[in-house]
Write an enzyme that holds these catalytic residues in place. Structure first.
Site, short mmCIF file in Angstrom:
data_model
loop_
_atom_site.label_atom_id
_atom_site.label_comp_id
_atom_site.label_asym_id
_atom_site.label_seq_id
_atom_site.Cartn_x
_atom_site.Cartn_y
_atom_site.Cartn_z
N ASP A 45 0.84 -1.19 0.00
CA ASP A 45 0.00 0.00 0.00
C ASP A 45 0.88 1.26 0.00
O ASP A 45 1.78 1.41 0.83
CB ASP A 45 -0.88 -0.01 1.24
CG ASP A 45 -1.95 1.06 1.21
OD1 ASP A 45 -2.82 0.98 0.33
OD2 ASP A 45 -1.92 1.97 2.06
N GLU A 61 1.31 -0.62 -5.11
CA GLU A 61 0.09 0.16 -5.30
C GLU A 61 0.50 1.63 -5.31
O GLU A 61 0.40 2.34 -4.33
CB GLU A 61 -0.90 -0.13 -4.15
CG GLU A 61 -2.28 0.50 -4.35
CD GLU A 61 -2.50 1.73 -3.47
OE1 GLU A 61 -3.58 2.34 -3.58
OE2 GLU A 61 -1.61 2.08 -2.67
#
Length: 680
Positions: free
Chosen positions: A399, A428
């Protein structure tokens, strides 16, 4: 004292070799590759004068042994005209640290063939050219690396060329024969060979660059709502495991779950990211950490490590790998906040800074600060990653990696892969290109991309060309069609056709693609004024009735299943660099192909035609670059066409260079055509 050679230490060898690809950061970073993947290699190589140059690429396995040698050729079209550019394809067979070199050499046979053809036709130096050909092929027949059959053929051609009792046409024909051309194509007659430096190629396991991802929240799978009180009972690993069969049946390879750790209570967000949570609101899984533990703990609602291990084992039985979210941030009540406050940023008023992405604010999340104690924080994260690896996790979706120092990722990924080879990291990183590419160079095996927002024909063509030809040495694109955070306007207003269109483009445009749960139910309602789902699953439970959708025919699952099966049946779709964009006369019809020659010599060719307007039927003419399809003469019909089979509809047609297409998005917005090879 011996005299120094005049060429020693010079930049150029006998023939200049420059602009070698794929080379990342001058060879300091290995180019990315997969087993069986066709890697496009190229170089700019040239020579003085008019004699012909030959260029080859040589693939070296991890032991340094030669495994493949390919003669390079000028690229098709304008890129190959007068540029001295040479390209070809190398195919490593297994994982490891491979390498390649480029060789440039005087093409003796090609030079003689050209000169003999021109001069003898003009009646110039006829006997001299025939004699030179006889000597050339006679010398080649003595080269001991050739087999005896080829050596005999070369000797015979040399004898005929040198036999002055025969006619000129017969003698020249012996030197120009197809048999001789085939021999020197396999093993050229080379002189003055110049070899480039060695360039690294890291061949990683299949899942590093191929795979279909499916994302779900385990707490939603099996969650039950009490309609009298409104309270929810969370799903857990034991209930979520029941969803794995359906995910595997759709043909997915990777099951990705958002963070599964304890969720903070302080500043917990409520539904739709509201600032106040009710007593039954579960909070965002990305707000990691509470009294029950941090990144090395499991949320008690989800179960125990034993439950998690059983979940991973069942996924493996079904052919699924489990990917976990690695979100390097903390809720205000994460244990780190008390034990290691130096791992966060403290403001002048003594408060710890929470995450912000103006105008968005994430009061429930504290970002990490890698500058105060980089050694301690980095080693703690390494410990956590290896803990989950020990529980069977070999893939991590990271993330917001672009909010951490790039040096940290370079260190972490190298350390993890040293301890556990084959662990894969997906970035990401919806951010600026320079950062996205740097993360790839730092070691991330794959990345989220801008594909999510590329919707028009021009946008799609340009982006497909970029990711398949400009950046594949360091950037592997994963085409997610949606995420819990991203519901594009195209999907909000495009109807079911938009969902089919994006699924076709994603699953055939890249070897990596992904779907967040609910896509197959056409979930498309956004929070007003945002590009996000309303009643966002990040902040609440979501119970979906998969069976009811299937029974009513309101499920895209059969279509997604078909796409994933097409991918598995056609290896051409699982390579990245083999995509060619073709032309159409319509401003909304995208055409591209993927071609691959398989180890047994057979060929797999797919042509994709997509109407990217989800509202309007389109009719147009499609113009194909036939050279990109590599059609053999025996594949052609008497009229010069070739047969294609539509892998979606099951229909078949005879196609050619120019073809009529009509695509109604409300019936079927795409053709996925397999070129039928008549001789295979």
């Amino acid at each position: 004292m011996p005299q120094r050679r005049i060429t020693e230490g010079l930049r150029f060898g006998r023939f200049p070799i420059t602009a070698v690809q794929p080379v990342v950061d001058g060879g300091k970073v290995p180019a990315k590759a997969l087993p069986g993947e066709g890697i496009v290699v190229g170089a700019t190589a040239f020579r003085e004068g008019h004699d012909l140059l030959g260029v080859s690429a040589v693939l070296l396995d991890p032991s340094g042994a030669e495994r493949q040698r390919v003669r390079l050729a000028p690229p098709r079209g304008e890129r190959g005209m007068g540029t001295d550019r040479w390209e070809g394809v190398l195919t490593p067979s297994e994982t490891g640290k491979w390498s390649f070199v480029i060789e440039a050499w005087h093409d003796r046979y090609g030079t003689w063939h050209h000169n003999a053809e021109v001069k003898i036709d003009a009646g110039i130096d006829v006997e001299l050219m025939l004699a030179e050909g006889a000597k050339l092929l006679g010398d080649a027949s003595a080269e001991d690396f050739r087999d005896e059959v080829d050596r005999a053929a070369l000797r015979h051609a040399a004898d005929v060329l040198g036999d002055q009792s025969r006619g000129t046409e017969e003698r020249l024909g012996a030197g120009f024969s197809q048999e001789i051309a085939d021999i020197v194509a396999r093993q050229p007659i080379r002189e003055l060979v110049t070899v480039s430096e060695k360039f690294p190629l890291l061949v990683e396991r299949d899942r590093a660059g191929r795979g279909a991802w499916y994302e779900f929240f385990p707490r939603s799978e099996g969650a039950v709502k009490d309609h009298n009180t409104g309270a929810w009972t969370s799903g857990n690993f034991r209930t979520a495991v029941r969803r794995l069969d359906a995910v595997a049946a759709m043909g997915f390879d990777i099951l990705y779950m958002p963070p599964i750790h304890p969720i903070g209570v302080q500043h917990r967000k409520g539904p739709n990211n509201t600032l106040v949570a009710g007593p039954n609101d579960p909070g965002s899984p990305w707000a990691i950490g509470a009294k029950e533990g941090g990144h090395d703990a499991i949320h008690p609602d989800l179960g125990t490590f034993e439950d998690f291990d059983a979940f991973v084992a069942r996924a493996s039985e079904l052919g699924l790998e489990v990917a976990l979210d690695l979100a390097l941030q903390a809720a205000p009540d994460h244990p780190w906040v008390q034990s290691h406050p130096e791992w966060f940023t403290t403001r002048v008023d003594g408060s710890i800074a929470y995450a912000e992405n103006p105008p968005k604010k994430y009061q429930d999340i504290y970002p990490l600060n890698f500058d105060n104690d980089p050694e301690g924080l980095s080693r703690e994260i390494l410990r956590i990653v290896l803990l989950w690896v020990s529980h069977g996790v070999k893939i991590f979706r990271v993330d917001n990696p672009h909010t951490k120092p790039v040096w940290f990722w370079e260190w972490l990924i190298a350390e993890v892969n040293k301890a556990a080879p084959g662990v894969v990291f997906l970035a990401e990183a919806f951010t600026r290109p320079a950062m996205m590419h740097a993360l790839g160079r730092a070691g991330f095996q794959q990345s989220y991309t801008y594909f999510t927002w590329r919707n028009t024909k021009t946008e799609i063509e340009e982006y497909f060309d970029e990711v398949s030809h400009e950046s594949p040495a360091f950037f592997r694109p994963n085409f997610f069609v949606n995420t819990p955070d991203i519901l594009t306007e195209y999907l909000q207003f495009g109807g079911p056709a938009a969902f089919r269109i994006r699924a076709v483009l994603a699953s055939t445009g890249s070897p990596l693609w992904g779907v967040y749960a609910g896509y197959e139910l056409y979930e498309h309602v956004a929070r007003p004024g945002a590009e996000e789902y309303i009643d966002n699953e990040k902040f609440e439970y979501k119970a979906r009735d998969w069976d009811a959708a299937a029974e009513s025919g309101r499920s895209l699952a059969p279509y997604i299943t078909r796409l994933n099966h097409i991918r598995r049946d056609h290896p051409a779709l699982l390579d990245l660099q083999n995509l060619t964009v073709h032309q159409s006369t319509d401003a909304s019809t995208v055409v591209y192909s993927k071609h691959k020659t398989l180890p047994d010599g057979s060929k797999d060719t797919i042509i994709v035609i997509v109407n990217v307007d989800p509202h309007v039927t389109k009719e147009c003419s499609v113009a194909l670059d036939l050279a990109a399809l590599e059609l053999d003469p025996q594949d052609l019909t008497p009229g010069g066409g070739f047969h294609v089979d539509d892998l979606i509809s099951g229909e078949s047609w005879e196609w050619g260079e120019y073809n009529y297409v009509r695509l109604d998005p409300h019936v079927e917005p795409a053709h996925i055509l397999s070129v039928r090879r008549m001789h295979q």
